[in-house]
Design a protein around this motif. Structure first.
Motif, PDB file in Angstrom:
ATOM      1  N   ALA A  22      12.675   3.848   1.434  1.00 37.86           N
ATOM      2  CA  ALA A  22      12.146   4.673   2.846  1.00 37.86           C
ATOM      3  C   ALA A  22      11.253   5.734   2.110  1.00 37.86           C
ATOM      4  CB  ALA A  22      13.490   5.256   3.126  1.00 37.86           C
ATOM      5  N   VAL A  23      11.054   6.212   0.939  1.00 39.76           N
ATOM      6  CA  VAL A  23      10.221   7.194   0.466  1.00 39.76           C
ATOM      7  C   VAL A  23       8.936   6.457   0.576  1.00 39.76           C
ATOM      8  CG1 VAL A  23       9.104   8.428  -1.479  1.00 39.76           C
ATOM      9  CG2 VAL A  23      11.576   8.455  -0.960  1.00 39.76           C
ATOM     10  N   SER A  24       8.612   5.374   0.409  1.00 43.93           N
ATOM     11  CA  SER A  24       7.317   4.628   0.484  1.00 43.93           C
ATOM     12  C   SER A  24       7.015   4.092   1.907  1.00 43.93           C
ATOM     13  CB  SER A  24       7.011   3.640  -0.692  1.00 43.93           C
ATOM     14  OG  SER A  24       8.283   2.831  -0.606  1.00 43.93           O
ATOM     15  N   THR A  54      12.175  -6.283  -1.699  1.00 41.47           N
ATOM     16  CA  THR A  54      10.891  -6.643  -2.650  1.00 41.47           C
ATOM     17  C   THR A  54      11.010  -5.892  -3.903  1.00 41.47           C
ATOM     18  OG1 THR A  54       9.888  -7.097  -0.355  1.00 41.47           O
ATOM     19  CG2 THR A  54       8.502  -6.517  -2.477  1.00 41.47           C
ATOM     20  N   ASP A  55      10.464  -6.462  -4.818  1.00 41.21           N
ATOM     21  CA  ASP A  55      10.156  -5.882  -6.091  1.00 41.21           C
ATOM     22  C   ASP A  55       8.997  -5.152  -5.926  1.00 41.21           C
ATOM     23  OD1 ASP A  55       9.968  -4.915  -8.673  1.00 41.21           O
ATOM     24  OD2 ASP A  55       9.640  -6.827  -9.569  1.00 41.21           O
ATOM     25  N   ARG A  56       9.345  -3.698  -5.506  1.00 38.20           N
ATOM     26  CA  ARG A  56       8.247  -2.780  -5.088  1.00 38.20           C
ATOM     27  C   ARG A  56       7.157  -2.372  -6.238  1.00 38.20           C
ATOM     28  NH1 ARG A  56      12.857  -1.655  -2.603  1.00 38.20           N
ATOM     29  NH2 ARG A  56      13.318   0.006  -3.732  1.00 38.20           N
ATOM     30  N   SER A  57       7.921  -2.600  -7.564  1.00 36.43           N
ATOM     31  CA  SER A  57       6.964  -2.327  -8.646  1.00 36.43           C
ATOM     32  C   SER A  57       5.892  -2.856  -8.667  1.00 36.43           C
ATOM     33  CB  SER A  57       7.910  -1.922  -9.908  1.00 36.43           C
ATOM     34  OG  SER A  57       8.218  -3.886 -10.153  1.00 36.43           O
ATOM     35  N   VAL A  58       5.717  -4.297  -8.268  1.00 38.05           N
ATOM     36  CA  VAL A  58       4.749  -4.943  -8.557  1.00 38.05           C
ATOM     37  C   VAL A  58       3.695  -5.025  -7.385  1.00 38.05           C
ATOM     38  CG1 VAL A  58       6.005  -6.559  -9.793  1.00 38.05           C
ATOM     39  CG2 VAL A  58       5.777  -7.040  -7.549  1.00 38.05           C
ATOM     40  N   VAL A  59       3.887  -4.242  -6.184  1.00 37.06           N
ATOM     41  CA  VAL A  59       3.060  -4.056  -4.999  1.00 37.06           C
ATOM     42  C   VAL A  59       1.973  -3.041  -5.327  1.00 37.06           C
ATOM     43  CG1 VAL A  59       3.038  -3.773  -2.566  1.00 37.06           C
ATOM     44  CG2 VAL A  59       4.978  -4.948  -3.438  1.00 37.06           C
ATOM     45  N   ARG A  60       0.995  -3.456  -5.333  1.00 34.02           N
ATOM     46  CA  ARG A  60      -0.105  -2.371  -5.786  1.00 34.02           C
ATOM     47  C   ARG A  60      -0.550  -1.556  -4.376  1.00 34.02           C
ATOM     48  NH1 ARG A  60      -4.951  -5.583  -8.760  1.00 34.02           N
ATOM     49  NH2 ARG A  60      -4.373  -7.118  -7.032  1.00 34.02           N
ATOM     50  N   GLU A  61      -0.364  -2.360  -3.148  1.00 35.79           N
ATOM     51  CA  GLU A  61      -0.975  -1.590  -2.100  1.00 35.79           C
ATOM     52  C   GLU A  61       0.201  -1.679  -0.885  1.00 35.79           C
ATOM     53  OE1 GLU A  61      -4.879  -1.968  -0.620  1.00 35.79           O
ATOM     54  OE2 GLU A  61      -5.650  -3.069  -2.570  1.00 35.79           O
ATOM     55  N   ALA A  90      -1.068  -2.157   2.780  1.00 33.91           N
ATOM     56  CA  ALA A  90      -1.568  -3.501   3.088  1.00 33.91           C
ATOM     57  C   ALA A  90      -0.409  -4.513   3.167  1.00 33.91           C
ATOM     58  CB  ALA A  90      -2.516  -3.977   2.004  1.00 33.91           C
ATOM     59  N   PHE A  91       0.619  -4.584   2.264  1.00 37.75           N
ATOM     60  CA  PHE A  91       1.426  -5.651   2.054  1.00 37.75           C
ATOM     61  C   PHE A  91       2.438  -5.487   3.206  1.00 37.75           C
ATOM     62  CE2 PHE A  91       6.046  -6.175   1.203  1.00 37.75           C
ATOM     63  CZ  PHE A  91       6.181  -7.544   0.469  1.00 37.75           C
ATOM     64  N   LEU A  92       2.788  -4.199   3.756  1.00 33.82           N
ATOM     65  CA  LEU A  92       3.550  -3.902   4.945  1.00 33.82           C
ATOM     66  C   LEU A  92       3.032  -4.577   6.138  1.00 33.82           C
ATOM     67  CD1 LEU A  92       5.534  -0.632   3.800  1.00 33.82           C
ATOM     68  CD2 LEU A  92       6.501  -3.215   4.132  1.00 33.82           C
TER      69      LEU A  92
END
Length: 288
Positions: free
Chosen positions: A13-15, A51-58, A61-63
């Motif tokens: 939720a923070v991100s 999702t493995d959020r550690s590998v999502v750079r942006e 854009a992803f969401l």
């Protein structure tokens, strides 16, 4: 939920939460429904949670990509529902929304005539400023095809974009005058506000009385308002709020049946060119 699960949801939720308003705007403009947009955004959050959020750079854009793809899936079923919809279909009204991207009600109706991919390409690029390479990834098309989709969409919606920006205060003055004339039965004052080719669309969704087809031309619109004015003088109509409704000047009323109603006015050259009335209670729930 376990303590670990609660912490993971809080971390997600923070991100996610700072992006929720933008994601909801994207979904609403794709779908025209507040409830469906909120459902899509919540579904996107659940996917973000898994999702493995550690590998999502942006994350943004992803969401945005996730929400757009969910909306494209929704539009397939929405099209079949619209074919059996009773009377004219209008998007859910949003009152006093910040219309920085200029997506007014007439433009949203024009978007309805586009294919889902054309709508996504136009909204993402022309409205939300997303580059064509990113749009292409989102809709799973190559950049060249994506540019063509946006160009076709642009050509189709050109006439729905305002030729000039109406000063907000002037628009609200016309909306107030329209309310007074239509509710008091002052047909001379009402007629003076209407363009010769004015049109009126009322969305009752089969839940409340509304014209089953668009009312086109000043003579027919005046005829409808004469009949309605008789009922309103007898049963009443209370002004709740005057403001922007999907970027157009308009007003919210509480009608004799106790339900809310919105009226939005498209104004061209100082005259009311289009009248959009929302009466479907399912599309007004978010306003209570």
């Amino acid at each position: 939920m376990t303590a670990q699960g609660s912490q993971d949801e809080a971390d997600a939720a923070v991100s996610f939460d700072p992006l929720r308003p933008l994601l909801t705007r994207v979904a609403y403009r794709m779908l025209g429904s507040v409830a469906d947009a909120e459902d899509v955004v919540q579904d996107a959050f659940l996917r973000w949670l898994g999702t493995d959020r550690s590998v999502v750079r942006e994350p943004a854009a992803f969401l945005r990509r996730t929400v757009t793809r969910l909306c494209l899936d929704q539009l397939k079923s929405a099209r079949s529902r619209r074919e059996t919809y009773i009377g004219p279909w209008l998007p859910d009204p949003l009152v006093e929304e910040e219309e920085e991207d200029d997506v007014t009600l007439p433009l949203m109706l024009a978007l309805e005539r586009l294919s889902p991919l054309e709508r996504a390409a136009f909204l993402l690029h022309d409205v939300f400023g997303v580059g064509f390479d990113e749009v292409a990834k989102t809709i799973d098309r190559d950049p060249g095809a994506t540019r063509q989709l946006a160009a076709r969409a642009r050509a189709h919606v050109r006439d729905a974009r305002p030729r000039y920006k109406l000063e907000k205060q002037r628009g609200l003055e016309i909306a107030n005058a329209f309310f007074e004339a239509s509710r008091s039965g002052d047909m001379a004052a009402l007629g003076a506000m209407l363009a010769a080719d004015v049109g009126m669309w009322a969305d009752g969704g089969g839940k409340r009385p509304a014209a089953a087809i668009p009312i086109l031309g000043k003579a027919l619109v005046m005829k409808v308002h004469r009949s309605v004015a008789v009922l309103l003088r007898k049963y009443g109509s209370t002004l709740v709020h005057t403001g922007l409704i999907n970027g157009l000047p308009g007003f919210v009323t509480r009608e004799a049946d106790g339900e809310l109603q919105t009226t939005a006015l498209e104004i061209e050259d100082g005259k009311v060119a289009s009248i959009y009335v929302m009466r479907n209670p399912d599309k007004l729930k978010h306003m209570h």
